[in-house]
Design a protein around this motif. Structure first.
Motif, PDB file in Angstrom:
ATOM      1  N   PHE A   1       0.651   4.244  -1.863  1.00 15.74           N
ATOM      2  CA  PHE A   1       0.710   4.378  -3.321  1.00 15.74           C
ATOM      3  C   PHE A   1       1.882   3.611  -3.912  1.00 15.74           C
ATOM      4  O   PHE A   1       1.750   2.971  -4.959  1.00 15.74           O
ATOM      5  CB  PHE A   1       0.775   5.856  -3.708  1.00 15.74           C
ATOM      6  N   GLN A   2       3.037   3.666  -3.274  1.00 15.66           N
ATOM      7  CA  GLN A   2       4.202   2.944  -3.790  1.00 15.66           C
ATOM      8  C   GLN A   2       3.967   1.439  -3.798  1.00 15.66           C
ATOM      9  O   GLN A   2       4.349   0.738  -4.737  1.00 15.66           O
ATOM     10  CB  GLN A   2       5.437   3.279  -2.947  1.00 15.66           C
ATOM     11  N   THR A   3       3.322   0.928  -2.756  1.00 15.10           N
ATOM     12  CA  THR A   3       3.067  -0.511  -2.662  1.00 15.10           C
ATOM     13  C   THR A   3       1.959  -0.941  -3.609  1.00 15.10           C
ATOM     14  O   THR A   3       2.080  -1.951  -4.308  1.00 15.10           O
ATOM     15  CB  THR A   3       2.696  -0.890  -1.217  1.00 15.10           C
ATOM     16  N   MET A   4       0.889  -0.167  -3.651  1.00 11.17           N
ATOM     17  CA  MET A   4      -0.256  -0.524  -4.485  1.00 11.17           C
ATOM     18  C   MET A   4       0.109  -0.517  -5.963  1.00 11.17           C
ATOM     19  O   MET A   4      -0.345  -1.369  -6.735  1.00 11.17           O
ATOM     20  CB  MET A   4      -1.410   0.450  -4.207  1.00 11.17           C
ATOM     21  N   LEU A   5       0.949   0.430  -6.378  1.00  3.59           N
ATOM     22  CA  LEU A   5       1.338   0.543  -7.786  1.00  3.59           C
ATOM     23  C   LEU A   5       2.668  -0.146  -8.088  1.00  3.59           C
ATOM     24  O   LEU A   5       3.137  -0.103  -9.228  1.00  3.59           O
ATOM     25  CB  LEU A   5       1.403   2.019  -8.178  1.00  3.59           C
ATOM     26  N   ARG A   6       3.288  -0.738  -7.062  1.00  3.53           N
ATOM     27  CA  ARG A   6       4.492  -1.553  -7.218  1.00  3.53           C
ATOM     28  C   ARG A   6       5.623  -0.789  -7.904  1.00  3.53           C
ATOM     29  O   ARG A   6       6.317  -1.311  -8.766  1.00  3.53           O
ATOM     30  CB  ARG A   6       4.185  -2.842  -8.000  1.00  3.53           C
ATOM     31  N   ASN A   7       5.805   0.469  -7.496  1.00  5.84           N
ATOM     32  CA  ASN A   7       6.866   1.284  -8.077  1.00  5.84           C
ATOM     33  C   ASN A   7       7.237   2.388  -7.091  1.00  5.84           C
ATOM     34  O   ASN A   7       6.360   3.126  -6.641  1.00  5.84           O
ATOM     35  CB  ASN A   7       6.407   1.894  -9.404  1.00  5.84           C
ATOM     36  N   PRO A   8       8.523   2.524  -6.734  1.00  8.27           N
ATOM     37  CA  PRO A   8       8.909   3.561  -5.761  1.00  8.27           C
ATOM     38  C   PRO A   8       8.685   4.984  -6.259  1.00  8.27           C
ATOM     39  O   PRO A   8       8.633   5.918  -5.458  1.00  8.27           O
ATOM     40  CB  PRO A   8      10.407   3.286  -5.541  1.00  8.27           C
ATOM     41  N   LEU A   9       8.564   5.162  -7.586  1.00  2.00           N
ATOM     42  CA  LEU A   9       8.277   6.499  -8.123  1.00  2.00           C
ATOM     43  C   LEU A   9       6.810   6.877  -7.995  1.00  2.00           C
ATOM     44  O   LEU A   9       6.454   8.049  -8.129  1.00  2.00           O
ATOM     45  CB  LEU A   9       8.684   6.574  -9.598  1.00  2.00           C
TER      46      LEU A   9
END
Length: 343
Positions: A92-100
């Motif tokens: 999820f962090q990679t796919m959405l490009r955000n660590p949150l």
């Protein structure tokens, strides 16, 4: 000149590949060491020889029950749940490009938790029903968040904010269910909500183990496309990636293992949040970090459980220890993102 440049690029890539293999192998060795430690340590400490004999099916006086019935299910649940949380969070962090944008923050594990708590305190259902309800609850939460976040144009920041709001609503629903629960169901639900490996039974780990074994090769197969999605929608499409199909497969696969991990051990705090960034810091971003993130998830859960069992005079659930570790990092990340204005 061109040949020298190509040779330098190939050598650099080989160097990064060797580093990836070396660090991943080291993480696997640490994870295996922790698995063995989980089987050896307890009220009675057993040597490696006795642990191996029990695992091979031999009778060892006093050790079969402690290792085979109590410690082995606990270790398997912690290892496979840690791997699932680590992989799911990284996806999820990679796919959405955000660590949150991890399952704990945007409400996915809360959706699975709400469904599981409803089955525990209202329906008093079996473990099979709880597992199915967790998967359905997680997928339904993802769908609701995506529909609400889509609007006229999709925004990752809007998705995260909506996910946080959905998580708050689901946590309120869980609190309401706890008020309705019978007195004898409350300790079970509270222990589960804190994220705990206590009282694990071998048969309760089977759905999670099967799901991880099936879904991990699928997620590894799509990991290269996942790395391309990190470049952005247009860049991934220009490289020949079917972005919609790739997202669907990644989301469904990640949610299934996350939901079953949540159904098995409860929502162990911050493992999905920490595993991906730690993997990227150790390994780098030249190769897919699906496997390293999963291994770090195992290490975090098993190490936290050992700390919770033996480091204090009172035994704490694993989720309490991971929460203590992860909360400061979340605060730091929120401050950093706020300064950049990325959210």
């Amino acid at each position: 000149m061109m040949n020298n440049t190509m040779l330098h690029i190939q050598q650099s890539r080989q160097k990064r590949k060797r580093r990836y293999i070396a660090i991943t192998s080291l993480l696997a060795c640490i994870a295996l060491l922790l698995c063995g430690t989980m089987l050896m340590l307890g009220n009675t400490i057993y040597p490696v020889r006795d642990v191996v004999r029990v695992l091979l099916g031999h009778d060892v006086d006093g050790a079969n029950f402690a290792i085979g019935t109590i410690r082995l299910p606990r270790m398997l649940a912690g290892a496979f749940a840690g791997f699932a949380f680590g992989v799911g969070g990284y996806v999820f962090q990679t796919m959405l490009r955000n660590p949150l944008a991890n399952p704990n923050v945007i409400g996915i594990t809360a959706g699975s938790s709400a469904a599981a708590v409803f089955c525990i305190v209202v329906l008093q259902a079996s473990n099979t029903v709880i597992s199915i309800a967790s998967v359905v609850g997680g997928l339904a939460t993802v769908l609701i968040i995506y529909v609400l976040a889509k609007g006229a144009s999709f925004s990752i920041g809007r998705l995260i904010l909506i996910g946080i709001g959905i998580q708050a609503m689901l946590n309120a629903f869980i609190s309401y269910l706890m008020l309705l629960a019978n007195t004898h169901d409350i300790p079970t639900a509270l222990r589960w909500l804190s994220g705990s490996l206590n009282g694990m039974k071998l048969e309760s780990t089977y759905p999670l183990i099967i799901a991880v074994i099936i879904m991990t090769p699928l997620l590894l197969y799509f990991s290269k496309r996942l790395s391309m999605l990190e470049l952005g929608e247009q860049a991934a499409t220009s490289l020949g990636v079917d972005t919609n199909r790739t997202r669907i497969v990644l989301i469904v696969g990640a949610v299934i293992i996350l939901a079953l991990a949540t159904a098995t051990t409860g929502p162990i705090a911050f493992v999905a949040f920490l595993a991906g960034p730690i993997a990227q810091r150790l390994v780098g971003s030249d190769f897919s970090n699906v496997l390293p993130a999963g291994l770090i998830g195992i290490i975090l859960v098993l190490a936290a459980d050992l700390i919770g069992q033996f480091a204090f005079s009172v035994r704490y659930p694993v989720g309490v220890i991971t929460g203590i570790i992860g909360a400061p990092y979340l605060i730091y990340l929120l401050i950093r993102i706020n300064r950049k204005g990325d959210l």
